[in-house]
Scaffold this active site. Structure first.
Site, short mmCIF file in Angstrom:
data_model
loop_
_atom_site.label_atom_id
_atom_site.label_comp_id
_atom_site.label_asym_id
_atom_site.label_seq_id
_atom_site.Cartn_x
_atom_site.Cartn_y
_atom_site.Cartn_z
N ARG A 72 0.84 -1.11 -0.17
CA ARG A 72 -0.12 -0.10 -0.16
C ARG A 72 0.69 1.26 0.01
O ARG A 72 1.53 1.52 1.06
CB ARG A 72 -0.88 0.09 1.54
CG ARG A 72 -1.63 1.49 1.44
CD ARG A 72 -2.72 1.35 2.43
NE ARG A 72 -3.93 0.47 1.88
CZ ARG A 72 -4.93 0.45 2.58
NH1 ARG A 72 -5.20 0.99 3.58
NH2 ARG A 72 -5.93 -0.34 2.11
N HIS B 132 -7.52 0.39 -6.23
CA HIS B 132 -7.73 -0.58 -5.02
C HIS B 132 -8.08 -1.97 -5.64
O HIS B 132 -9.41 -2.40 -5.35
CB HIS B 132 -8.55 0.11 -3.96
CG HIS B 132 -8.50 -0.52 -2.68
ND1 HIS B 132 -7.62 -1.66 -2.38
CD2 HIS B 132 -8.77 -0.13 -1.36
CE1 HIS B 132 -7.63 -1.93 -0.99
NE2 HIS B 132 -8.39 -0.84 -0.33
N GLN C 22 -9.74 -4.47 -3.26
CA GLN C 22 -10.99 -4.20 -2.68
C GLN C 22 -12.24 -4.36 -3.56
O GLN C 22 -13.53 -5.05 -3.25
CB GLN C 22 -11.11 -2.64 -2.47
CG GLN C 22 -12.39 -1.98 -1.92
CD GLN C 22 -12.77 -2.49 -0.34
OE1 GLN C 22 -12.10 -2.29 0.28
NE2 GLN C 22 -14.20 -3.02 -0.45
N ASP D 208 -17.78 5.81 -1.05
CA ASP D 208 -16.36 5.86 -0.26
C ASP D 208 -16.14 7.07 0.54
O ASP D 208 -17.16 7.93 0.36
CB ASP D 208 -15.40 5.56 -1.45
CG ASP D 208 -13.91 5.60 -0.84
OD1 ASP D 208 -13.62 5.21 0.33
OD2 ASP D 208 -12.96 5.78 -1.85
N CYS E 94 -16.43 0.81 1.06
CA CYS E 94 -15.28 -0.01 1.14
C CYS E 94 -14.86 0.11 2.63
O CYS E 94 -13.95 -0.58 2.77
CB CYS E 94 -14.21 0.57 0.11
SG CYS E 94 -14.08 2.30 0.37
N ARG F 92 -12.96 -9.58 1.77
CA ARG F 92 -11.50 -9.15 1.78
C ARG F 92 -10.74 -10.17 1.80
O ARG F 92 -9.74 -10.51 1.17
CB ARG F 92 -10.92 -7.88 2.55
CG ARG F 92 -11.97 -6.51 2.23
CD ARG F 92 -11.43 -6.25 0.95
NE ARG F 92 -9.93 -5.77 0.62
CZ ARG F 92 -9.21 -4.75 1.04
NH1 ARG F 92 -9.76 -3.69 1.57
NH2 ARG F 92 -7.87 -4.71 0.86
#
Ligand code: CP
Ligand code: NVA
Length: 306
Positions: free
Chosen positions: A105, A132, A135, A221, A261, A289
């Protein structure tokens, strides 16, 4: 076992074909149902670089690597000091001598790409400013479970990383994605062009009421992503009309499901009533996830074993 992902990097969701994504979702569903895990990472170590905070991604990857028999090594910003203490390329080259894979990340997609170029081992995007992918893989599994593959997805909010992966995923998988994004926050032209190259019909912005009228999924988000904290007040004003609250839900069918998310900024992009309400599937989404990342790692590593 599907071998198309063996030894590969996943830097963008667009690195995956429809067949790859189908294989990940099928493997995740199977492992989730059976509650069992293969051990393709036995004797292997996977580094996890976090240049910014994380709850879900860090914990779900660490558990996934452990359940698949491997040794996860979290490396946080202050110790690895990407590009400051040493160059991204040197970090990639060194880690490659010790590790069998890197989950990262980082802020810049170019740093992720630099690391992948200097490391022979698979590199997986755990979120950048641009994307992402893990996700959205989890989100696709969640939608399959709750609404089916024909679901129409409406994304409300900022046209940045998560949204970009949605745009590309919609192009690859061929489902309808509606974007409700205020002026000035639209996704970059390059992302839309890339989606078109992947086969998307024109991706356009929708007014909120039209988009929601017959949507199956309402997806949001945070309005202020990590690193944008100084813009929070302006963003609260600019996105105010897109808060996912009980009034907004009335614009959509009662069967529509709400996704986020996470982390949620409760009271900003989503209210307590909605995130904790009957239409919310956000906690199933968060659980997924773990399942999709296990599946992704299984398909990257299992065909290499033996
Ligand atoms: N959704 C997500 O990536 O959460 P974290 O930032 O907590 O990892
Ligand atoms: N857009 C958000 C996603 C968090 C998972 C961020 O970049 O902070």
């Amino acid at each position: 076992m599907y071998s198309g992902l063996a030894g590969r990097d996943v830097l963008s969701i667009a690195d995956l074909t429809r067949e790859d994504i189908e294989a990940v979702l099928a493997c995740a569903a199977e492992q989730k149902l059976s509650g069992t895990s293969p051990r393709p990472l036995e004797g292997k170590s996977v580094g996890m670089i976090f240049q910014r905070p994380s709850n879900r991604t860090r914990v779900s990857f660490e558990v996934a690597i452990h359940q698949l028999g491997g040794h996860p090594i979290p490396l946080f910003s202050q110790e690895i000091q990407l590009g400051e203490r040493e160059s991204v390329a040197d970090i990639g080259r060194i880690l490659d001598r010790y590790l069998d894979g890197i989950v990262a990340r980082v802020y810049n997609q170019s740093d992720l790409e630099g690391m992948a170029a200097s490391a022979g081992a698979p590199v997986i995007n755990a979120m950048t400013d641009d994307e992402h992918p893990c996700q959205v893989l989890a989100d696709l599994l969640t939608i399959r479970e709750h609404a089916g593959d024909e679901a129409v997805v409406t994304y409300l909010g900022d046209g940045n990383n998560v949204c970009n992966s949605w745009i590309l995923a919609a192009a690859i998988m061929g489902f309808e994605l509606r974007l409700v994004i205020p002026e000035g926050y639209e996704p970059r032209h390059a992302v839309l062009k890339r989606a078109e190259a992947l086969g998307a019909t024109e991706t356009r912005m929708w007014p909120v009421n039209t988009a929601l009228a017959d949507t199956d999924i309402i997806y949001t988000d945070v309005w202020t992503s990590m690193g944008q904290e100084q813009e929070r007040e302006r963003r609260r004003r600019d996105f105010a009309e897109l808060q996912v609250n009980e009034e907004l839900l009335k614009l959509a069918p009662g069967s529509a499901r709400v996704m986020h998310c996470l982390p949620a900024h409760r009271g900003e992009e989503i209210t307590d009533e909605v995130i904790d309400g009957a239409q919310s599937i956000v906690f199933d989404q968060a659980e997924n996830r773990l399942h999709v990342q296990k599946a992704l790692l299984t398909l990257i590593y299992a065909p290499l074993v033996g």
